[in-house]
Design a protein around this motif. Structure first.
Motif, PDB file in Angstrom:
ATOM      1  N   GLU A 296     -50.638 -34.642  29.016  1.00  0.00           N
ATOM      2  CA  GLU A 296     -49.592 -33.794  28.433  1.00  0.00           C
ATOM      3  C   GLU A 296     -49.168 -34.282  27.047  1.00  0.00           C
ATOM      4  OE1 GLU A 296     -48.626 -31.027  29.384  1.00  0.00           O
ATOM      5  OE2 GLU A 296     -46.751 -30.644  28.312  1.00  0.00           O
TER       6      GLU A 296
ATOM      7  N   LEU B  25     -39.325 -28.553  20.265  1.00  0.00           N
ATOM      8  CA  LEU B  25     -40.625 -27.906  20.093  1.00  0.00           C
ATOM      9  C   LEU B  25     -41.121 -27.926  18.650  1.00  0.00           C
ATOM     10  CD1 LEU B  25     -40.005 -24.846  22.460  1.00  0.00           C
ATOM     11  CD2 LEU B  25     -41.091 -27.016  23.028  1.00  0.00           C
TER      12      LEU B  25
ATOM     13  N   THR C 271     -43.023 -29.623  15.332  1.00  0.00           N
ATOM     14  CA  THR C 271     -44.203 -30.456  15.127  1.00  0.00           C
ATOM     15  C   THR C 271     -43.813 -31.929  15.042  1.00  0.00           C
ATOM     16  OG1 THR C 271     -45.219 -28.654  13.945  1.00  0.00           O
ATOM     17  CG2 THR C 271     -46.179 -30.816  13.600  1.00  0.00           C
TER      18      THR C 271
ATOM     19  N   TYR D  23     -43.206 -33.355  18.443  1.00  0.00           N
ATOM     20  CA  TYR D  23     -44.427 -33.546  19.216  1.00  0.00           C
ATOM     21  C   TYR D  23     -45.195 -34.780  18.740  1.00  0.00           C
ATOM     22  CZ  TYR D  23     -48.910 -32.928  21.392  1.00  0.00           C
ATOM     23  OH  TYR D  23     -50.040 -33.158  22.124  1.00  0.00           O
ATOM     24  N   GLU D  24     -45.254 -34.952  17.431  1.00  0.00           N
ATOM     25  CA  GLU D  24     -46.016 -36.088  16.903  1.00  0.00           C
ATOM     26  C   GLU D  24     -45.440 -37.418  17.353  1.00  0.00           C
ATOM     27  OE1 GLU D  24     -46.282 -35.643  12.704  1.00  0.00           O
ATOM     28  OE2 GLU D  24     -47.605 -33.898  12.868  1.00  0.00           O
TER      29      GLU D  24
ATOM     30  N   SER E  72     -44.865 -33.643  24.116  1.00  0.00           N
ATOM     31  CA  SER E  72     -44.348 -32.287  24.288  1.00  0.00           C
ATOM     32  C   SER E  72     -42.956 -32.289  24.915  1.00  0.00           C
ATOM     33  CB  SER E  72     -45.319 -31.466  25.116  1.00  0.00           C
ATOM     34  OG  SER E  72     -45.429 -32.026  26.391  1.00  0.00           O
ATOM     35  N   ASN E  73     -42.313 -31.169  24.795  1.00  0.00           N
ATOM     36  CA  ASN E  73     -40.949 -31.019  25.297  1.00  0.00           C
ATOM     37  C   ASN E  73     -40.923 -29.911  26.328  1.00  0.00           C
ATOM     38  OD1 ASN E  73     -38.224 -30.673  25.751  1.00  0.00           O
ATOM     39  ND2 ASN E  73     -37.650 -30.858  23.584  1.00  0.00           N
TER      40      ASN E  73
ATOM     41  N   GLU F 195     -38.827 -25.885  27.367  1.00  0.00           N
ATOM     42  CA  GLU F 195     -39.523 -24.664  27.789  1.00  0.00           C
ATOM     43  C   GLU F 195     -39.099 -24.231  29.182  1.00  0.00           C
ATOM     44  OE1 GLU F 195     -43.881 -24.449  27.021  1.00  0.00           O
ATOM     45  OE2 GLU F 195     -43.600 -26.546  26.556  1.00  0.00           O
TER      46      GLU F 195
ATOM     47  N   GLU G 211     -53.010 -28.154  17.193  1.00  0.00           N
ATOM     48  CA  GLU G 211     -52.885 -29.559  17.518  1.00  0.00           C
ATOM     49  C   GLU G 211     -51.426 -29.996  17.436  1.00  0.00           C
ATOM     50  OE1 GLU G 211     -53.845 -33.142  14.571  1.00  0.00           O
ATOM     51  OE2 GLU G 211     -55.555 -31.916  15.109  1.00  0.00           O
ATOM     52  N   ALA G 212     -50.786 -29.565  16.375  1.00  0.00           N
ATOM     53  CA  ALA G 212     -49.406 -29.979  16.170  1.00  0.00           C
ATOM     54  C   ALA G 212     -48.516 -29.448  17.282  1.00  0.00           C
ATOM     55  CB  ALA G 212     -48.916 -29.473  14.823  1.00  0.00           C
TER      56      ALA G 212
ATOM     57  N   GLY H 228     -49.345 -28.887  20.222  1.00  0.00           N
ATOM     58  CA  GLY H 228     -49.607 -29.607  21.452  1.00  0.00           C
ATOM     59  C   GLY H 228     -49.701 -28.690  22.644  1.00  0.00           C
ATOM     60  N   SER H 229     -49.470 -29.260  23.810  1.00  0.00           N
ATOM     61  CA  SER H 229     -49.716 -28.490  25.014  1.00  0.00           C
ATOM     62  C   SER H 229     -48.499 -27.677  25.412  1.00  0.00           C
ATOM     63  CB  SER H 229     -50.111 -29.425  26.136  1.00  0.00           C
ATOM     64  OG  SER H 229     -49.037 -30.289  26.381  1.00  0.00           O
ATOM     65  N   SER H 230     -47.420 -27.878  24.734  1.00  0.00           N
ATOM     66  CA  SER H 230     -46.235 -27.133  25.127  1.00  0.00           C
ATOM     67  C   SER H 230     -46.072 -25.880  24.296  1.00  0.00           C
ATOM     68  CB  SER H 230     -44.995 -28.013  24.988  1.00  0.00           C
ATOM     69  OG  SER H 230     -45.005 -28.950  26.018  1.00  0.00           O
ATOM     70  N   VAL H 231     -47.184 -25.438  23.734  1.00  0.00           N
ATOM     71  CA  VAL H 231     -47.083 -24.242  22.921  1.00  0.00           C
ATOM     72  C   VAL H 231     -46.741 -23.050  23.791  1.00  0.00           C
ATOM     73  CG1 VAL H 231     -48.516 -24.786  20.957  1.00  0.00           C
ATOM     74  CG2 VAL H 231     -49.563 -24.182  23.130  1.00  0.00           C
TER      75      VAL H 231
END
Lengths: 198, 980
Positions: free
Chosen positions: A26, A130, A132, A135-136, A140-141, A145, B58-59, B61-64
């Motif tokens: 993840e 959410l 960029t 995330y970096e 992820s958050n 969501e 990519e930026a 990530g998987s929570s798109v």
């Protein structure tokens, strides 16, 4: 607001490590950083039990108490997060944490370990949800969501529970009553100063 | 298990160099992301995408979230539980996984492998383009060159040594359609030497179970175990091998307060959750079961009505069981009487009870007999054919059940038709190809060493060589190999090279082969282990996640997987490669006559439709691609325990999830599938059934048909034989056939239409009419406690070839030497020599092998996945505390494990533990890349070496083969362990 917690039902954990790789997947966590791990006690002997461990998002977190730069904060959902911009990699939190949660990218003396990394309860960091940038730095958050941490969502035996403390305590209580045994909500006393009364 | 106890640092320092590209000193996620994961997975899409777009994906990530995210559904490619994988795809890049909550099988869950499966597609360590070994150097070539050169070489070998000189090794990771296609390929090439992992997995189960009651598969389902009150595991470590199944098993334990009995020589992770753990000596499964039955018969705990109505030959079992008194059982197995009696009571009285077994029981010289004993225990206690009961055989790979069903097997054409003339003619009709042409493809075999010659027809009907013995078919003198010429080429698609016992023999054979083709996402052990310099090709194949097709889970449910992303790098899917090779060999037009091919890629849907048109024998006829896709779309509607959808649902109403085979008749008649085999409490149209009458009508004056037992609502209220057109006529039911159905039957039957059976009636009419009358077209027979056609009709205990108890060999010897599957099986001589030489003194420790949860099979794929590799960084051996102390071995230190054949040795780390008993050692079987102490990392094509390498346990495993299936013995051999 919910009070988010983790609960690992040690009578169900089979040490399959799904929680560990789900977390890696993840958040693209690199080799050597383990936000979550599974610990086995009495390995290979009767009474063997496994427990999935990560940051427990303590009430009155000891990491926050010792941080010299005050990089920790607690969200409205009671998730303990930190700012990698503020973190100086001193490693104090590692010594304070009763669960071994903080991870560092480098082995070294105080201040040279790099930015601390740990379980975010899949809730990102101080940057905008959410984004960029978030995330970096933190992965992820999912909470933003409306989803729960992936480790618990993917647990093979539904041993690892995540969610509002009252709800998961209730699920665990019902399980214990139904099956007639339960070794307790491991780590709760330390993390939350309460336990699940059966 | 070893490394997890340590801090992460030690392992990290050691592997830092190897994992370069994953973690180079500082671990900055941004650069990590750029270098692995997304960038690699995105290569396929790069052609059509601007770099910015990739970076955006990519930026995010998987929570798109948002319109650009597509959710694709496929099935995990690891074990046979059949977990749904939900993939989030952005611009053709697989960016994340979500739980597949709707699946009644896994309900969102995964194990370590499933939760890390995205990496298989992204892996930088995959084969990226075809490679060829030129004087010992891996050289890049194009696909066309590769196919041309391979095809030319195959034709040359065919001219010189016959079609049988080329061996075909397929895969349990194939889709059903690819499995079927490869078996068809073997038929068109003209050989029966076409096999796959089932040989070394559950071949003995399939043989033992099918010979007992009709079909060789799990009788119930993972979900149905939720109904069980007692679960008996023998040779199954579900917690590591089938972790998601544990969700259902623990539900039985918790919700029913059930008994969970684990019989295993090793205190496994599963045993840790058991209510009763029974430690017994490896290789004494039959005495354990007979020991239980001794108490059951002694106390009258058997199900007498069930035996009288539905079982043949139980009295013969009683005679054998009478020899296994509690004293003798304890002497042989080590299990005390009180414990034996307790578990016998629970299994026969606290019902429903189910028996669960895996490789711990099957991988033995007595594998088939073990399985038969298990079935007999279920029969004696009436624990089969009802919810919560049954032989719950957990298969190992995602589609090992389907690949077995579809005939990647040296003894049969697809769907268990066998190799007899009628079977070939049936498939020739389905394939729309001339039977004589097929026959002409086969070799004529000359007379050798006193054995008679074989005509093409006879050779076409002779089973091939087992995958466990291919090396012997290369190494042995020509006159001992019963075919035209020895084996000279291996075509390996999706099969590890470290999975069969006696690796030193395999290495010799590999070096003798003229041609070695490995078609796989990874180079595998085959590519790295030998000193080959030329004649070796590596073809990059995509994973099943990158293609369409169905998979059959262990519970016989079929699930349709959709392509998640395009094949990565230059890889191609199995269908395309087989098509290209068929085209090169000149039979593509015949082979793909009724299958749509676009841009060289055959249609998975059309392949399944062809399977449906020929799959009557096993009920693979009703699962059309449309029905399977509807099931995937409506997963949430199926019940967790019964697996059934509500009757009123417009798309999947009344169906069981995945239409578990047998799903009878044409798709249009909407048979719901069969969740529990042989269940007489249901109407056949609702998935009911009875034992199959496949062994005749009577034997020695006793009937083989069921007595006073029949499936619910049957027009025939007693046993009956299997149906033919003639039988329909006798019953006056032939008028129920449509004119079209009758025409088809007449066409197939020619001069003698009455003999056309339910299994070769391409119209499906006989099945349809039988279902209307509530009868089972395969007959209503008795299960066989005595299977007279097997070497041991009633199972008898036989000591392992390399036994730690030579004192028992005189009383319980292995079977005499014999010729099986074109080769000699000299097990008896080997056992005798071992006893005479006192091998058990030089090698006093029992060695067994098994699975770790993080890896699977030969492990090349999973050891190349850093998320998994990080969790198990060293090959190890579990040694008992006392044995270790006697040898001065410290936990975590290097040791040599020495085997009794070929002076074999392996250098591994010691895990000192009480998990194994004194005198027992255990090693996982997923490692390779080291051979007899030497690291072979340099032998892999650059950049394709797995992250973690280690010794293969099969370097030290030894001789021993099941007489019925050629299964190798990997669960009991002997070894010596010394500090290194």
């Amino acid at each position: 607001m919910a009070r988010m917690k983790f609960l690992c039902d040690a009578d169900r954990c089979i040490e399959c490590n799904a929680c560990v790789t789900a977390c890696k997947n993840e958040h693209e966590v690199p080799w050597g950083i383990n936000r979550r791990r599974v610990v086995t006690l009495n390995d290979g002997k009767p009474g063997e039990r496994s427990i999935s461990m990560a940051c427990m998002h303590c009430t009155d977190a000891p990491c926050a108490a010792v941080c010299p730069v005050n990089c920790f904060y607690t969200t409205a959902d009671a998730v303990v997060l930190h700012s990698k911009d503020l973190c100086i990699g001193c490693g104090y939190c590692f010594y304070a944490c009763p669960f071994g949660a903080p991870q560092y990218p480098r082995v070294g003396n105080f201040g040279s370990r790099g930015k601390m990394d740990k379980c975010t309860y899949c809730a990102g960091g101080p940057e905008a949800d959410l984004s960029t940038a978030e995330y970096e730095k933190y992965g992820s958050n999912r909470l933003a969501e409306g989803k729960l941490p992936l480790c618990a969502e993917m647990c093979s035996t539904k041993s690892l529970l995540a969610g509002d403390g009252d709800v998961i305590a209730q699920i665990y209580k019902e399980r214990v009553v139904r099956r007639g045994y339960g070794s307790g909500a491991w780590g709760w006393k330390t993390a939350y100063r309460e336990t699940v009364a059966i | 298990m070893l490394t997890k106890r340590k801090s992460g640092d030690a392992g990290r320092a050691k592997l830092q160099g190897l994992a370069a590209g994953l973690a180079s000193g500082t671990l900055d996620r941004r650069s990590f992301l750029r270098r692995s994961g997304l960038a690699a997975g995105g290569l396929a899409a790069l052609g059509s995408l601007q770099l910015g777009a990739v970076r955006k994906a990519e930026a995010a990530g998987s929570s798109v979230s948002g319109p650009s995210v597509q959710i694709k559904t496929n099935i995990c490619t690891h074990c046979s539980v059949g977990c749904t994988v939900k993939a989030e795809v952005v611009n053709g890049v697989w960016v994340g996984q979500e739980p597949g909550w709707e699946s009644p099988i896994n309900r969102g869950s995964h194990c370590a492998k499933g939760a890390a499966i995205r990496e298989l597609v992204h892996s930088e360590r995959r084969l990226k383009y075809p490679l060829k070994l030129v004087n010992g150097v891996w050289t890049k070539i194009g696909w066309d060159v590769a196919i041309n050169e391979i095809g030319d070489k195959m034709m040359e070998l065919r001219q010189q040594s016959g079609a049988d000189s080329v061996y075909w090794l397929g895969s349990a990771k194939f889709t059903n359609e690819a499995s079927y296609l490869m078996r068809k390929f073997g038929a068109f090439w003209g050989t029966n030497s076409i096999d796959h992992q089932a040989r070394i997995c559950h071949s003995t189960t399939v043989a033992g179970v099918a010979n007992t009651w009709g079909y060789g598969a799990q009788t119930n389902s993972y979900n149905d175990i939720r109904n069980a009150k007692t679960m008996l595991f023998i040779g199954s470590n579900a917690a590591e091998a089938h972790p998601v199944a544990m969700q259902h098993l623990l539900a039985s334990k918790e919700l029913n307060r059930g008994n969970m009995i684990v019989c295993d020589p090793r205190f496994t992770r599963t045993a840790a959750h058991a209510t009763e753990y029974v430690r017994f000596r490896s290789g004494t499964d039959i005495p354990v079961i007979w020991g239980m039955l001794w108490h059951i018969f002694q106390n009258g705990w058997e199900d007498k009505d069930f035996i009288a109505q539905r079982v043949y030959g139980m009295d013969d079992v009683r005679k054998e069981v009478a020899k296994w008194t509690p004293d003798e059982v304890e002497r042989v197995t080590g299990v005390p009487e009180a414990q034996m009696k307790r578990i016998a009571f629970q299994f026969s009285n606290e019902k429903p009870a189910t028996l669960i077994w895996c490789m711990g029981a099957t991988q033995h010289t007595v594998g088939t007999a073990n399985v038969r004993a298990f079935c007999i225990l279920c029969l004696a206690t009436g624990n089969v054919g009802k919810p919560g009961t049954g032989a719950n055989i957990f298969r190992g790979h995602t589609n090992v059940q389907g690949a077995t069903d579809l005939g990647l097997d040296i003894t049969t054409l697809p769907l268990y038709y066998g190799l007899v003339e009628g079977a070939w003619k049936h498939w020739a009709r389905v394939w729309d190809v001339d039977y004589d042409w097929l026959q002409a493809q086969f070799d004529e075999v000359p007379a050798k060493a006193g054995r008679p010659a074989r005509t093409k027809k006879q050779n076409m009907e002779t089973p091939g060589i087992t995958s466990t013995r291919w090396a012997d078919a290369t190494n042995l003198p020509e006159d001992q190999i019963d075919q035209k010429g020895r084996l000279r080429a291996m075509i390996v698609m999706g099969h590890g090279g470290n999975t069969v016992s006696r690796i030193p023999e395999m290495v010799k054979a590999l070096e003798k082969l003229d041609l070695l083709v490995v078609a796989d996402p990874h180079p595998t052990t085959f590519a790295a282990i030998s000193g080959r310099k030329n004649g070796t090709y590596l073809l990059p194949i995509c994973t099943s996640l990158e293609m369409d097709g169905s998979r059959t889970a262990s519970n016989r449910s079929l699930q349709w997987g959709e392509q998640i992303v395009q094949p990565a790098f230059e890889s191609k899917n199995d269908y395309e490669v087989m098509y290209m090779l068929a085209k090169k060999l000149g039979f593509a037009d015949k082979m793909f006559k009724n299958i749509k091919v676009e841009n060289n890629v055959p249609s998975a849907e059309d392949l399944l439709r062809e399977i449906n048109r020929g799959g009557w024998s096993t009920g693979y006829c009703g699962q059309s691609p449309e029905r399977l896709k509807a099931h995937m779309k409506n997963q949430a509607k199926f019940d967790l325990v019964t697996l059934r959808a509500p009757k009123d649902d417009p798309e999947v109403g009344g169906d069981y999830y995945g239409l578990p085979w047998p799903c009878w008749g044409k798709p249009e008649i909407r048979h719901p599938g069969t969740p529990i085999l042989y269940n007489t409490n249901l109407h056949v149209k609702d998935g009911g059934g009875c034992f199959r009458a496949r062994f005749g009508i009577e034997r020695n004056g006793q009937t083989l048909l069921a007595e006073d037992s029949f499936s619910l609502g049957s027009d025939l209220t007693d046993g009956y034989p299997e149906f033919t057109y003639g039988m329909l006529k006798k019953l006056g039911w032939e008028g129920d056939l449509t004119a079209e159905e009758r025409a088809t039957i007449t066409r197939i039957g020619g001069a003698n239409p009455d003999t056309v059976s339910w299994a070769i009636d391409l119209s499906g009419g006989i099945q349809r009419v039988c279902l209307e009358h509530g009868v089972m077209h395969y007959g209503n027979g008795k299960a066989r406690a005595n299977a007279w056609n097997l070497p041991d009709p009633v199972p008898v205990h036989r000591e392992p070839i390399y036994t730690p108890r030579p004192d028992l060999v005189a009383k319980y010897p292995t079977r005499p030497d014999a010729r099986e599957f074109r080769l000699p099986n000299i097990g008896f001589s080997v056992q005798k020599a071992a006893v005479d030489k006192g091998i058990s003194k030089q090698f006093p420790i029992i060695l067994s092998s098994g699975r770790l949860v993080e890896y699977e099979g030969g492990g090349e794929e999973t050891r190349s996945n850093p998320w998994l590799a990080e969790l198990q960084q060293d090959m190890f051996v579990e040694v008992n505390v006392t044995d270790a102390a006697e040898r001065g071995i410290k936990d975590g230190s290097w040791v040599w494990v020495l085997g009794p054949e070929n002076d074999a040795k392996t250098k591994v780390k010691a895990l000192v533990t009480e998990r194994v008993g004194r005198g027992v050692a255990w090693m996982p079987f997923h490692f390779s890349g080291w051979y007899q102490g030497v690291d072979q990392r340099g032998n892999y094509p650059p950049g394709t070496d797995p992250v973690v390498l280690g010794e293969s346990v099969n370097t030290v495993t030894t001789y021993g083969f099941d007489p019925v299936t050629g299964m190798h013995e990997t669960k009991v051999t002997l070894c010596q362990i010394r500090a290194a």
